[in-house]
Design an enzyme around this catalytic site. Structure first.
Site, PDB file in Angstrom:
ATOM      1  CB  SER A   1      18.272 -23.518   5.054  1.00 41.62           C
ATOM      2  OG  SER A   1      19.036 -24.581   5.569  1.00 41.62           O
ATOM      3  CG  ASN A   2      17.316 -28.846   6.747  1.00 37.89           C
ATOM      4  OD1 ASN A   2      17.262 -29.666   5.835  1.00 37.89           O
ATOM      5  ND2 ASN A   2      18.447 -28.523   7.355  1.00 37.89           N
TER       6      ASN A   2
ATOM      7  CB  ILE B   1      18.053 -31.756  25.075  1.00 40.53           C
ATOM      8  CG1 ILE B   1      19.316 -31.941  24.220  1.00 40.53           C
ATOM      9  CG2 ILE B   1      17.638 -33.072  25.719  1.00 40.53           C
ATOM     10  CD1 ILE B   1      20.556 -32.268  25.002  1.00 40.53           C
TER      11      ILE B   1
ATOM     12  CG  HIS C   1      22.542 -35.633  13.503  1.00 35.82           C
ATOM     13  ND1 HIS C   1      22.737 -34.758  14.556  1.00 35.82           N
ATOM     14  CD2 HIS C   1      23.727 -36.275  13.319  1.00 35.82           C
ATOM     15  CE1 HIS C   1      23.971 -34.879  14.997  1.00 35.82           C
ATOM     16  NE2 HIS C   1      24.593 -35.786  14.265  1.00 35.82           N
TER      17      HIS C   1
HETATM   18  C1  GAR Z   1      21.241 -28.319   9.744  1.00 40.50           C
HETATM   19  O1  GAR Z   1      22.473 -28.649   9.175  1.00 40.50           O
HETATM   20  C2  GAR Z   1      20.734 -29.456  10.595  1.00 40.50           C
HETATM   21  O2  GAR Z   1      21.030 -30.726  10.089  1.00 40.50           O
HETATM   22  C3  GAR Z   1      21.457 -29.204  11.893  1.00 40.50           C
HETATM   23  O3  GAR Z   1      21.440 -27.820  12.058  1.00 40.50           O
HETATM   24  C4  GAR Z   1      21.390 -27.190  10.773  1.00 40.50           C
HETATM   25  C5  GAR Z   1      20.218 -26.257  10.763  1.00 40.50           C
HETATM   26  O4  GAR Z   1      20.208 -25.478   9.611  1.00 40.50           O
HETATM   27  N1  GAR Z   1      20.825 -29.871  12.966  1.00 40.50           N
HETATM   28  C6  GAR Z   1      21.483 -30.335  14.029  1.00 40.50           C
HETATM   29  O5  GAR Z   1      22.672 -30.198  14.182  1.00 40.50           O
HETATM   30  C7  GAR Z   1      20.597 -31.033  15.054  1.00 40.50           C
HETATM   31  N2  GAR Z   1      21.393 -31.729  15.992  1.00 40.50           N
HETATM   32  P1  GAR Z   1      18.871 -24.804   9.122  1.00 40.50           P
HETATM   33  O6  GAR Z   1      18.340 -23.973  10.294  1.00 40.50           O
HETATM   34  O7  GAR Z   1      19.310 -23.922   8.006  1.00 40.50           O
HETATM   35  O8  GAR Z   1      17.930 -25.867   8.705  1.00 40.50           O
END
Ligand code: GAR
Length: 218
Positions: A18-19, A97, A114
């Site tokens: 989603s990001n 990582i 994050h």
């Molecule tokens: C998001 O909340 C992002 O900030 C987090 O994973 C999610 C991914 O959602 N990232 C971490 O925890 C990195 N350490 P998305 O796939 O819908 O963007």
């Protein structure tokens, strides 16, 4: 007259993306200072790959389980990034990582989002960590990536209040809304040359001074 070249960005994902979708949407604006040139995932089943492909963006799935070592996976990814002439890397829910060598190769050119107000609550289960700690403000952070996990210099942050009765899912949902605002803004600052990494510090161009109480720590 040819348009001046925008930095070419690779977005790395592991899941729903989603990001990633928020970055792709922002980059569709003609004046957005970056071009999304590649979406790559370390899991072939990552849902975000289909969304990216549907927007005409080249995608790659590099299954990390198919590589004998972390270094071998990172080398394969690096080859894809070089072949695609990538300038900047955005980690967007990329839950893997990197070797120190890969991070060093992208020093000052790789950023991550994050789901906490770093340096609080590094690692995973950040919303559980925040609720356990009893903080009244929680949020998200965009930072440069350094070899130490979630420790890189901070570019921008957005905060949300922790409400009575919040559980991790409720908090995650409200923070995700802010992530989708923050990450495109932060990438625009980096790609547009308005912030840069100087040693271990983030340097801002003149004129990036937000008002007290602003959501962004610009
Ligand atoms: C998001 O909340 C992002 O900030 C987090 O994973 C999610 C991914 O959602 N990232 C971490 O925890 C990195 N350490 P998305 O796939 O819908 O963007």
């Amino acid at each position: 007259m040819a348009a001046s070249a925008k930095p070419r960005v690779a977005i790395l994902i592991s899941g729903r993306g989603s990001n990633m979708a928020s970055l792709i949407a922002a980059a569709q604006a003609p004046d957005y200072p970056a071009e999304i040139a590649l979406v790559a995932a370390n899991r072939p089943a990552a849902g975000g790959l289909a969304h990216a492909a549907g927007h005409g963006i080249p995608t790659r799935a590099l299954d990390h389980t198919a590589y004998p070592s972390r270094e071998a996976f990172d080398a394969a990814l690096q080859a894809e990034l070089v072949a695609t002439r990538i300038d900047l890397v955005c980690l967007a829910g990329f839950m893997r990582i990197f070797s120190a060598g890969f991070v060093e190769a992208w020093a000052g050119r790789m950023i991550n989002i994050h789901p906490s107000l770093l340096p609080l609550f590094k690692g995973v289960h950040t919303h559980e960590q925040a609720l356990r700690a009893g903080v009244r403000l929680h949020g998200c952070t965009v930072h440069y990536v350094v070899p130490e996990l979630d420790a890189g210099p901070i570019i921008a942050q957005a905060a949300v209040p922790v409400r009575p009765g919040d559980d991790p899912d409720a908090l995650a949902a409200r923070i995700l809304v802010q992530e989708h605002r923050l990450y495109p803004q932060a990438l625009a600052l980096v790609a547009g040359g308005r912030v840069r990494l100087n040693g271990e510090r983030v340097v801002f161009s003149d004129g990036l001074a937000p008002a007290d109480g602003a959501l962004l720590s610009l």
